[in-house]
Design an enzyme around this catalytic site. Structure first.
Site, short mmCIF file in Angstrom:
data_model
loop_
_atom_site.label_atom_id
_atom_site.label_comp_id
_atom_site.label_asym_id
_atom_site.label_seq_id
_atom_site.Cartn_x
_atom_site.Cartn_y
_atom_site.Cartn_z
N ASN A 148 0.81 -1.23 0.00
CA ASN A 148 0.00 0.00 0.00
C ASN A 148 0.83 1.28 0.00
OD1 ASN A 148 0.69 -0.62 2.72
ND2 ASN A 148 -0.94 0.73 3.43
N GLU A 246 3.48 -5.51 12.32
CA GLU A 246 2.57 -4.37 12.13
C GLU A 246 1.46 -4.85 11.21
OE1 GLU A 246 2.95 -1.57 13.67
OE2 GLU A 246 4.95 -1.95 14.44
N CYS A 280 -3.26 1.69 6.32
CA CYS A 280 -3.66 0.92 7.50
C CYS A 280 -4.28 1.82 8.57
CB CYS A 280 -2.47 0.16 8.06
SG CYS A 280 -1.09 1.25 8.45
N GLU A 460 7.37 0.33 16.13
CA GLU A 460 8.39 0.89 15.27
C GLU A 460 8.55 2.36 15.63
OE1 GLU A 460 6.74 -0.06 11.32
OE2 GLU A 460 8.15 -1.73 11.27
P1 NAD Z 1 0.09 -9.41 2.98
O1 NAD Z 1 0.12 -9.93 4.38
O2 NAD Z 1 -0.66 -10.17 1.96
O3 NAD Z 1 1.57 -9.27 2.40
C1 NAD Z 1 2.57 -8.50 3.05
C2 NAD Z 1 3.94 -9.06 2.70
O4 NAD Z 1 4.05 -10.37 3.27
C3 NAD Z 1 4.18 -9.21 1.20
O5 NAD Z 1 5.52 -8.88 0.91
C4 NAD Z 1 3.93 -10.70 0.98
O6 NAD Z 1 4.61 -11.24 -0.12
C5 NAD Z 1 4.48 -11.28 2.27
N1 NAD Z 1 3.96 -12.61 2.62
C6 NAD Z 1 2.78 -13.18 2.24
N2 NAD Z 1 2.69 -14.44 2.74
C7 NAD Z 1 3.81 -14.65 3.46
C8 NAD Z 1 4.29 -15.75 4.24
N3 NAD Z 1 3.61 -16.88 4.36
N4 NAD Z 1 5.48 -15.61 4.86
C9 NAD Z 1 6.19 -14.47 4.79
N5 NAD Z 1 5.80 -13.41 4.04
C10 NAD Z 1 4.61 -13.50 3.39
O7 NAD Z 1 -0.42 -7.91 3.10
P2 NAD Z 1 -0.73 -6.90 1.91
O8 NAD Z 1 -2.01 -7.32 1.27
O9 NAD Z 1 0.49 -6.73 1.08
O10 NAD Z 1 -0.94 -5.53 2.70
C11 NAD Z 1 -2.16 -5.10 3.21
C12 NAD Z 1 -2.23 -5.34 4.71
O11 NAD Z 1 -1.15 -4.69 5.35
C13 NAD Z 1 -3.48 -4.80 5.35
O12 NAD Z 1 -3.97 -5.74 6.26
C14 NAD Z 1 -2.98 -3.56 6.08
O13 NAD Z 1 -3.75 -3.16 7.19
C15 NAD Z 1 -1.63 -3.99 6.49
N6 NAD Z 1 -0.77 -2.84 6.80
C16 NAD Z 1 -0.45 -2.60 8.10
C17 NAD Z 1 0.34 -1.51 8.43
C18 NAD Z 1 0.73 -1.20 9.85
O14 NAD Z 1 1.60 -0.37 10.06
N7 NAD Z 1 0.14 -1.85 10.83
C19 NAD Z 1 0.81 -0.67 7.41
C20 NAD Z 1 0.45 -0.95 6.09
C21 NAD Z 1 -0.33 -2.05 5.79
#
Ligand code: NAD
Length: 481
Positions: A148, A246, A280, A460
């Site tokens: 995002n 996060e 997020c 963080e």
């Molecule tokens: P996602 O969990 O699908 O993917 C995030 C990352 O994790 C990607 O690089 C992905 O390739 C990797 N990943 C996926 N499966 C994995 C596994 N089994 N092992 C290790 N890595 C793996 O999330 P997304 O769809 O890319 O992002 C959206 C989500 O992120 C939303 O839920 C949003 O709220 C959250 N988000 C949170 C914050 C925060 O600061 N809390 C900030 C931004 C986004």
């Protein structure tokens, strides 16, 4: 063509395979990224291990100078980086220029300076002993980030990890890999020693999973969905890796009738729909004190209808494309669920048509406001992560606190009131890691950043990040008197 950055050079995946990368504005493939796997991660870890003895011995000043130089180079390349980010993610170009890329530069600049100010504690023990805390880099650490805010969140992890003296294996989202690749080129130009930062592209269940399982990656800093955070913890926790997670959110935006109305309305428009609602920290559950409800509803809908949905390079676009076809389908399915749960769509509610032949297959959704839903229905409990909000009236403080705290998430909350005592009551009672009062997304990089409940573990930001990326070792010296 995007390449991995391993041991200081740009290389394809060992398998030679590539993943198609789509441009959300057009729905078409525009480049490819390496489809790496465990052997690529192993190669990166070997390079990082070899680089660690010398990198961890560099002075704070040397690390400061290198990281500052990277920050300067990001700023110099702002137009190219912003164009790449906007093309890869679908966000308005002006937003990438104003927010994403400047913040990526700030992340490097901030941690370049923070490491020169980082100190540890001393405890004088009554009698004849002195304790002091050594803060040493962990070794090889992993950083995994989402799509995002691609470069913004990628650098938010990498910069403190490097500043603290670690060597890093970093994996950007496979959906938005382009600016991470460009960061590798910038690090080469800046003369970052080979192996200090390694960027491995690929899928979560291959590259990400291999990082979680690799015994020589001693800590994982992850930002992404709650489900993936749990998967990583399942693998990494029994190996006793340090974990910073996060995760997702379903943030409440609580509006009392005594608020500064115009400021609240303008800010609520941003906190609902910025980046297509894909931040997020966006407030997707809007609770409005009943005396203000009808006025707010009228004005909020009127302003939302005026938001221009257009392609990312349209300077007037307030809302551009969402990141992928699966995400587009997911958001529309939640709007259908909201209707099935008895919600009324006040505006939006469907895919948007934008002008321009090139953009007819892009993934655009109208900003959507829903009312009439129970606070505990699925639409109001599950993360949608798109330009969709739900508005609900409330009568008492107790009622709105109960509703605000009712989800499994606890990332951020926004509160609008001029009442000081109420502000204090709410900031104590809200179950979130971050609370904004009469503002939203007002960020100071020194503050602790993170969520509670299913929104994450750890913090963080500022010295919290430097503490995460170091091991505290207590040294107790007893002396004779
Ligand atoms: P996602 O969990 O699908 O993917 C995030 C990352 O994790 C990607 O690089 C992905 O390739 C990797 N990943 C996926 N499966 C994995 C596994 N089994 N092992 C290790 N890595 C793996 O999330 P997304 O769809 O890319 O992002 C959206 C989500 O992120 C939303 O839920 C949003 O709220 C959250 N988000 C949170 C914050 C925060 O600061 N809390 C900030 C931004 C986004």
């Amino acid at each position: 063509m995007i390449q991995n950055y391993i041991n200081g050079v740009l290389v394809p995946a060992l398998s030679g395979r590539y993943l198609d990368i789509y441009e959300p504005a057009t729905g078409k493939v525009f480049t490819q990224a390496p489809d790496s796997d465990a052997p690529d991660v192993a190669l990166a870890v070997a390079a990082a291990k070899a680089a660690f003895p010398s990198w961890s011995q560099t002075s704070q000043q040397e690390r400061h100078d290198l990281l500052s130089d990277i920050a300067v180079r990001i700023t110099q390349q702002l137009p190219e980086l912003a164009a790449a980010e906007s093309r890869d993610n679908g966000k308005p170009l002006w937003l990438a220029e104003k927010m994403d890329i400047p913040r990526a530069a700030s992340n490097f600049d901030f941690f370049a300076n923070a490491i020169t100010q980082f100190a540890s504690e001393t405890h004088e023990t009554t009698g004849n002993a002195l304790n002091f805390t050594l803060r040493q880099p962990i070794g090889v650490v992993g950083c995994i980030s989402p799509w995002n805010l691609p470069l913004y969140l990628f650098t938010w992890k990498i910069a403190p990890a490097l500043a603290a003296g670690n060597c890093v294996i970093a994996k950007p989202s496979e959906i938005t890999p382009l600016t991470a690749f460009m960061l590798g080129e910038i690090c080469i130009a800046a003369g970052l020693p080979p192996g200090v930062l390694n960027i491995v592209h690929g899928l979560g269940h291959t590259v990400g999973a291999a990082m979680s399982a690799h015994p020589d990656i001693k800590a994982i800093s992850f930002t992404g969905s709650t489900r993936t955070g749990a998967e990583i913890a399942k693998v990494a926790a029994p190996m006793f890796k340090k974990l910073s997670l996060e995760l997702g959110g379903k943030n409440p935006n609580i509006i009392f009738a005594d608020c500064n109305y115009e400021k609240m309305l303008a800010t609520t428009l941003r906190s609902s729909f910025s980046n297509q609602g894909q931040i997020c920290l966006c407030g997707s559950r809007i609770f409005v004190e009943r005396p203000l409800y009808e006025r707010f509803k009228h004005d909020f809908v009127a302003k939302t209808i005026q938001l221009r949905v257009s392609h990312p390079t349209d300077p007037q676009a307030k809302i551009a494309a969402v990141v992928s076809k699966p995400h587009f389908d997911k958001i529309l399915s939640y709007i259908a669920l909201a209707e099935a749960e008895g919600g009324t769509i006040l505006c939006g509610g469907k895919a948007a048509q934008v002008s321009g032949d090139a953009y007819q297959d892009g993934w655009y959704i109208e900003p959507t406001i829903i009312e009439g839903l129970a606070y505990d229905c699925r639409t109001n409990q599950e993360e949608i992560f798109g330009p969709v909000v739900s508005i609900m009236p409330f009568d008492t403080e107790e009622e709105v606190l109960h509703m605000a705290n009712s989800t499994e998430y606890g990332l951020a909350a926004t509160l609008w009131t001029e009442n000081l005592s109420r502000t204090h009551r709410f900031t104590k009672a809200l179950e979130t890691g971050i609370i904004w009062v009469n503002t939203w997304l007002n960020r100071d990089l020194r503050t602790p950043f993170g969520g509670v409940k299913h929104s994450g573990v750890g913090r963080e930001g500022g010295f919290e990040a430097l503490r995460f990326f170091t091991e505290a070792k207590n040294v107790c010296i007893e002396y004779t008197t």
